[in-house]
Motif scaffolding. Structure first.
Motif, PDB file in Angstrom:
ATOM      1  N   THR A  57       0.833  -1.214   0.000  1.00 28.50           N
ATOM      2  CA  THR A  57       0.000   0.000   0.000  1.00 28.50           C
ATOM      3  C   THR A  57       0.860   1.252   0.000  1.00 28.50           C
ATOM      4  O   THR A  57       0.616   2.198  -0.759  1.00 28.50           O
ATOM      5  CB  THR A  57      -0.924   0.005   1.238  1.00 28.50           C
ATOM      6  OG1 THR A  57      -1.761  -1.154   1.218  1.00 28.50           O
ATOM      7  CG2 THR A  57      -1.791   1.249   1.263  1.00 28.50           C
ATOM      8  N   ILE A 113       2.573   1.708  -3.525  1.00 30.71           N
ATOM      9  CA  ILE A 113       1.670   2.164  -4.592  1.00 30.71           C
ATOM     10  C   ILE A 113       1.306   3.631  -4.400  1.00 30.71           C
ATOM     11  O   ILE A 113       1.297   4.422  -5.355  1.00 30.71           O
ATOM     12  CB  ILE A 113       0.404   1.290  -4.633  1.00 30.71           C
ATOM     13  CG1 ILE A 113       0.772  -0.144  -5.056  1.00 30.71           C
ATOM     14  CG2 ILE A 113      -0.641   1.869  -5.591  1.00 30.71           C
ATOM     15  CD1 ILE A 113      -0.361  -1.134  -4.935  1.00 30.71           C
ATOM     16  N   ALA A 125      -4.648   0.952  -4.382  1.00 31.47           N
ATOM     17  CA  ALA A 125      -3.566   0.534  -3.485  1.00 31.47           C
ATOM     18  C   ALA A 125      -4.020  -0.551  -2.509  1.00 31.47           C
ATOM     19  O   ALA A 125      -3.339  -1.580  -2.351  1.00 31.47           O
ATOM     20  CB  ALA A 125      -3.032   1.749  -2.724  1.00 31.47           C
ATOM     21  N   SER A 137      -2.739  -4.498  -2.894  1.00 34.84           N
ATOM     22  CA  SER A 137      -1.883  -4.997  -1.809  1.00 34.84           C
ATOM     23  C   SER A 137      -2.519  -6.192  -1.101  1.00 34.84           C
ATOM     24  O   SER A 137      -1.819  -7.127  -0.689  1.00 34.84           O
ATOM     25  CB  SER A 137      -1.580  -3.879  -0.808  1.00 34.84           C
ATOM     26  OG  SER A 137      -2.768  -3.413  -0.188  1.00 34.84           O
TER      27      SER A 137
END
Length: 489
Positions: A102, A105, A314, A318
């Motif tokens: 996360t 990104i 994100a 993830s």
């Protein structure tokens, strides 16, 4: 004059707390998460509203840290280890790979889309990388949302376990920004030290706290609440002073205590549940007071774009990456991806760059605050709808409260617990007298579909009965084996 200021402060605090609770009651009927309303009350009371001036980021950070300590402790107390054990590996993957994914990104997005320097971009990603325990725990309770499969225990374990990773990333990146000559690999030993010490201290001090609660005999029952409070603070702060992750330690200690029997357990869990709610309200009110709405407007476009990327790109990417090898249905993975609520943790972490004097720190803080608002408003209000769409919603089990309470006394304490008669077990359909339970185990009451029966030797047990038993630990294990043992084929 000092007394007047103190009384005025207490009056303001009381009115804000009362107003927040009344607003949450109204918001519950409208489907608005209470956390969002607590933030809103704080913002309305701030300098752009009623005019309360509060810009003490250090105090806000301290309040947030203490609040998170007790929120994570309560989250651990509520964690059923029997349900959580099967998802530990997946939870750890989400708490590490998921958090790092996360953050990465988000960093790439703000770097390439808005030109943030790489370290600043990574700092923003780290701050918003973890789901928030207070947000997840409270919204799931608020919505009375039952989730199928391993979704609920996985979400709870992740939200309690990923805060240490986000804190580490934030502190490590601040160290790299302050010392540009350091390499990224230089913070790896710090990570290993914090996680290892946090886990070890959590287990050791959690077991020590259990021993203290069961051995230290205090004169008044109310003092046990003070004792549990002191133990929680000691575990959290002691681990942090030793260089470990206090957040990880206090959560692990809470899990150990919550899955063990100790004196005044029912009343202490109730006390910490109320304290956890107080901490959540106080934390969100404080963070709301920090924000001036007019300062959010210049970064509104950037912040909304970041929030949408976090929610729709994100977080899902993830989660799917962290759970790639997990044998878990796609709809359950998708539900985990959607319940990526951001709450007070990112806002508290956003005060770290401000106190460290990082360039663009105020912009980062405003962006993070906007992201939290969007996350709670968008994800928090649609949990039930998304759960129904993904077919992962189920009814919560109804646990009837026992009409009998019991406080263990003496050195070799007995415990009073409810044991379920497993349908199809050897005890299903059998008389109590024929089960040959240990003589030291006393069957006190039977809860059968909400109706309480006074047991006798000739009373037949049925699958699903909740049997209230008073016995010592060894005898209770024998009773559980007898009532749960499979019947003849």
């Amino acid at each position: 004059m000092g007394e007047v200021h103190a009384e005025l402060f207490l009056l303001i605090a009381g009115v804000l707390l009362l107003g927040s609770l009344l607003m949450s009651r109204i918001g519950g009927r409208l489907g608005i998460p209470g956390l969002l309303l607590f933030l809103g009350v704080g913002m309305l009371a701030g300098s752009d509203g009623l005019g309360i001036q509060f810009q003490d980021y250090r105090l806000a950070q301290a309040i947030g840290t203490v609040a998170l300590c007790f929120i994570l402790f309560q989250g651990g107390l509520d964690t059923n280890w029997a349900h959580t054990r099967p998802v530990v590996r997946r939870g750890l993957s989400l708490a590490t790979v998921g958090v790092l994914g996360t953050a990465g990104i988000m960093a790439a997005f703000v770097h390439y889309a808005f030109g943030f320097p790489w370290l600043t971009a990574w700092l923003l990603g780290a701050v918003v990388s973890s789901t928030d325990a207070s947000a997840v725990f409270s919204v799931l309770k608020e919505r009375q949302l039952g989730l199928k499969g391993d979704v609920a225990p996985l979400l709870e374990f992740e939200s309690g376990g990923n805060d240490p990773m986000a804190v580490f990333l934030t502190v490590g990146l601040l160290e790299l920004i302050a010392n540009p000559g350091l390499g990224v690999l230089s913070i790896v030993p710090l990570f290993l030290k914090q996680m290892l010490l946090g886990a070890v201290f959590g287990v050791v001090l959690g077991r020590a706290a259990l021993w203290v609660l069961n051995r230290l005999q205090l004169q008044f029952e109310g003092l046990y609440s003070v004792l549990s409070l002191a133990l929680a603070l000691t575990i959290f702060a002691g681990t942090a002073v030793a260089g470990g992750s206090g957040f990880l330690a206090i959560y692990i200690a809470g899990v150990i205590l919550g899955n063990a029997d100790f004196i005044h357990k029912r009343s202490l869990i109730g006390f910490h549940d109320g304290l956890s709610w107080l901490m959540q309200v106080a934390m969100f009110l404080t963070l709301g007071l920090l924000v001036n709405p007019h300062e959010l407007l210049p970064t509104a476009g950037l912040a909304i774009a970041c929030a949408l990327v976090l929610v729709f790109l994100a977080r899902p990417v993830s989660v799917y990456l962290a759970l790639a090898r997990a044998k878990m249905p796609l709809n359950e993975k998708s539900m985990v991806a959607w319940v990526g609520l951001r709450g007070a943790v990112p806002i508290v972490l956003a005060t770290f760059p401000l106190l460290a004097g990082v360039p663009q720190a105020q912009t980062l803080f405003n962006i993070v605050f906007f992201i939290v608002l969007v996350s709670v408003l968008l994800q928090g209000t649609t949990l039930t709808l998304v759960a129904r769409f993904l077919h992962v919603r189920e009814a919560l089990p109804v646990n009837a409260a026992s009409p009998i309470t019991y406080t263990p006394t003496g050195h070799d304490r007995n415990n009073m617990v409810e044991v379920e008669v497993v349908p199809g077990s050897a005890a299903d359909g059998q008389r109590i007298v024929d089960l040959h339970l240990p003589p030291e185990a006393l069957v006190i009451l039977i809860n059968r579909a909400g109706e309480y029966l006074i047991p006798r030797g000739a009373t037949d047990l049925r699958g699903g009965d909740q049997v209230l038993v008073l016995a010592g630990p060894e005898e209770l294990r024998e009773v559980r084996r007898t009532l749960g043992r499979p019947g003849p084929a």
